[in-house]
Design a protein around this motif. Structure first.
Motif, PDB file in Angstrom:
ATOM      1  N   GLY A 204       0.517  -0.947  -0.023  1.00 50.01           N
ATOM      2  CA  GLY A 204       0.055   0.200  -0.844  1.00 50.01           C
ATOM      3  C   GLY A 204       1.031   1.408   0.073  1.00 50.01           C
ATOM      4  O   GLY A 204       0.474   2.536  -0.025  1.00 50.01           O
ATOM      5  N   ARG A 205       1.607   0.547  -0.962  1.00 50.05           N
ATOM      6  CA  ARG A 205       3.031   2.460   0.001  1.00 50.05           C
ATOM      7  C   ARG A 205       2.877   2.779  -1.810  1.00 50.05           C
ATOM      8  O   ARG A 205       3.495   3.959  -1.945  1.00 50.05           O
ATOM      9  N   ILE A 206       2.610   2.483  -2.304  1.00 55.87           N
ATOM     10  CA  ILE A 206       2.282   3.483  -4.345  1.00 55.87           C
ATOM     11  C   ILE A 206       1.092   4.143  -3.372  1.00 55.87           C
ATOM     12  O   ILE A 206       0.223   4.358  -2.563  1.00 55.87           O
ATOM     13  N   GLU A 207       1.636   5.652  -3.547  1.00 59.94           N
ATOM     14  CA  GLU A 207       1.174   7.537  -3.542  1.00 59.94           C
ATOM     15  C   GLU A 207       1.245   7.608  -4.946  1.00 59.94           C
ATOM     16  O   GLU A 207       1.414   7.801  -6.118  1.00 59.94           O
ATOM     17  N   VAL A 208      -0.520   7.966  -5.314  1.00 56.72           N
ATOM     18  CA  VAL A 208      -0.786   8.742  -6.359  1.00 56.72           C
ATOM     19  C   VAL A 208      -0.614  10.180  -5.791  1.00 56.72           C
ATOM     20  O   VAL A 208      -1.167  10.969  -5.213  1.00 56.72           O
TER      21      VAL A 208
ATOM     22  N   ARG B 139      -4.125  12.431 -16.833  1.00 62.60           N
ATOM     23  CA  ARG B 139      -2.742  12.341 -16.084  1.00 62.60           C
ATOM     24  C   ARG B 139      -2.704  11.656 -14.892  1.00 62.60           C
ATOM     25  O   ARG B 139      -3.349  12.897 -14.008  1.00 62.60           O
ATOM     26  N   VAL B 140      -1.663  11.294 -14.730  1.00 62.06           N
ATOM     27  CA  VAL B 140      -1.752  10.406 -13.745  1.00 62.06           C
ATOM     28  C   VAL B 140       0.014  10.765 -12.958  1.00 62.06           C
ATOM     29  O   VAL B 140       1.291   9.987 -13.936  1.00 62.06           O
ATOM     30  N   VAL B 141       0.618  10.975 -11.698  1.00 64.01           N
ATOM     31  CA  VAL B 141       1.712  10.799 -11.312  1.00 64.01           C
ATOM     32  C   VAL B 141       1.819  10.279  -9.847  1.00 64.01           C
ATOM     33  O   VAL B 141       1.069  10.365  -9.277  1.00 64.01           O
ATOM     34  N   LEU B 142       2.614   8.580  -9.915  1.00 67.20           N
ATOM     35  CA  LEU B 142       2.888   8.139  -8.499  1.00 67.20           C
ATOM     36  C   LEU B 142       4.073   7.819  -8.374  1.00 67.20           C
ATOM     37  O   LEU B 142       4.987   8.204  -8.877  1.00 67.20           O
ATOM     38  N   ARG B 143       4.316   7.966  -7.278  1.00 67.57           N
ATOM     39  CA  ARG B 143       5.434   7.341  -6.578  1.00 67.57           C
ATOM     40  C   ARG B 143       5.181   6.002  -6.085  1.00 67.57           C
ATOM     41  O   ARG B 143       4.677   5.030  -4.996  1.00 67.57           O
ATOM     42  N   GLN B 144       6.164   4.938  -6.539  1.00 63.83           N
ATOM     43  CA  GLN B 144       6.342   3.713  -5.991  1.00 63.83           C
ATOM     44  C   GLN B 144       7.787   3.362  -5.342  1.00 63.83           C
ATOM     45  O   GLN B 144       8.928   3.892  -6.220  1.00 63.83           O
ATOM     46  N   PRO B 145       7.773   3.270  -3.903  1.00 59.69           N
ATOM     47  CA  PRO B 145       8.881   2.904  -3.678  1.00 59.69           C
ATOM     48  C   PRO B 145       9.504   1.151  -3.949  1.00 59.69           C
ATOM     49  O   PRO B 145       8.103   0.610  -4.132  1.00 59.69           O
ATOM     50  N   VAL B 146      10.529   1.203  -4.504  1.00 54.29           N
ATOM     51  CA  VAL B 146      10.746  -0.726  -4.482  1.00 54.29           C
ATOM     52  C   VAL B 146      11.160  -1.420  -3.535  1.00 54.29           C
ATOM     53  O   VAL B 146      12.574  -1.203  -2.944  1.00 54.29           O
ATOM     54  N   PRO B 147      10.818  -2.513  -3.391  1.00 52.02           N
ATOM     55  CA  PRO B 147      10.818  -3.548  -1.904  1.00 52.02           C
ATOM     56  C   PRO B 147      12.146  -3.817  -2.034  1.00 52.02           C
ATOM     57  O   PRO B 147      12.387  -4.102  -2.950  1.00 52.02           O
ATOM     58  N   PRO B 148      12.397  -4.220  -1.188  1.00 52.68           N
ATOM     59  CA  PRO B 148      14.361  -4.718  -0.328  1.00 52.68           C
ATOM     60  C   PRO B 148      14.076  -5.734  -1.671  1.00 52.68           C
ATOM     61  O   PRO B 148      12.898  -7.026  -0.986  1.00 52.68           O
ATOM     62  N   GLY B 149      15.057  -6.273  -2.441  1.00 54.39           N
ATOM     63  CA  GLY B 149      15.437  -7.502  -2.349  1.00 54.39           C
ATOM     64  C   GLY B 149      14.813  -7.779  -4.173  1.00 54.39           C
ATOM     65  O   GLY B 149      15.237  -8.484  -4.706  1.00 54.39           O
ATOM     66  N   GLN B 150      13.774  -6.307  -4.580  1.00 54.56           N
ATOM     67  CA  GLN B 150      13.669  -6.296  -5.932  1.00 54.56           C
ATOM     68  C   GLN B 150      14.682  -5.627  -6.939  1.00 54.56           C
ATOM     69  O   GLN B 150      14.076  -5.248  -7.659  1.00 54.56           O
ATOM     70  N   VAL B 151      15.209  -4.992  -5.865  1.00 58.42           N
ATOM     71  CA  VAL B 151      16.164  -4.033  -6.868  1.00 58.42           C
ATOM     72  C   VAL B 151      17.447  -4.415  -7.218  1.00 58.42           C
ATOM     73  O   VAL B 151      18.257  -5.494  -6.353  1.00 58.42           O
ATOM     74  N   PRO B 152      17.951  -4.704  -8.435  1.00 57.72           N
ATOM     75  CA  PRO B 152      18.861  -4.620  -9.446  1.00 57.72           C
ATOM     76  C   PRO B 152      20.471  -4.641  -8.345  1.00 57.72           C
ATOM     77  O   PRO B 152      20.154  -3.868  -8.081  1.00 57.72           O
TER      78      PRO B 152
END
Length: 174
Positions: A38-42, A58-71
């Motif tokens: 639920g950390r995705i922000e509109v 037009r939509v602007v979103l901020r999405q933190p990427v969970p640890p372990g899913q970042v190359p």
């Protein structure tokens, strides 16, 4: 230099169902919430009527990427949590939806831009995404871009499932 990512998925729903979903800011938040946190922000959502039966959003979103899913090659560039800022602009119509996407990763030299579309086919509709991913890092950029593409491909299954669940729910409610 950039690396291209082209993805396409079929859905058993017509373009009007997709247009209705794309016109809802909650749909955009839910489709990206791959870890269910639920950390995705509109950050912004604008909707306007266009010519004929079309609408523009037009939509602007901020999405933190969970640890372990970042190359790991990208993780080394970070000083904290990877955050993606994504802007989508769509022209929604009853026969076709066309969009443009811009993605920024603040604090890194990584970005992406491209097009999206939803077009009808014999069994429903097809969502297509065509992005150019750029990592402006001398000598390492190509490897970072390929890692990002691999990471995105890994997340698309979850995003597809979330889109399908949303459209299933809308069809049952309608």
């Amino acid at each position: 230099m950039s690396t291209r990512l082209a993805l396409s998925r079929a859905y058993p729903y017509g373009v009007p169902a997709f247009a209705a979903a794309l016109a809802d800011p909650e749909f955009h938040r839910i489709k990206l919430d791959v870890d269910g946190s639920g950390r995705i922000e509109v950050l912004a959502f604008d909707r306007a009527d266009g010519p004929g039966d079309t609408r523009r959003i037009r939509v602007v979103l901020r999405q933190p990427v969970p640890p372990g899913q970042v190359p790991s090659v990208v993780e080394r560039l970070l000083s904290g949590v990877l955050v993606i800022e994504r802007t989508e602009e769509w022209r929604l119509g009853p026969q076709r939806c066309d969009g443009r996407a811009r993605v920024a990763v603040p604090g890194t030299p990584i970005s992406a831009a491209g097009t999206m579309s939803v077009a009808g086919d014999d069994e429903g509709s097809r969502l297509s995404v065509d992005l150019d991913i750029t990592a402006a890092v001398p000598l390492l950029g190509g490897g970072i871009e390929r890692s990002v593409v691999t990471g995105i491909r890994g997340l698309t299954g979850s995003e597809h499932d979330r889109i399908s669940r949303w459209l299933d729910g809308a069809e049952r409610a309608g």
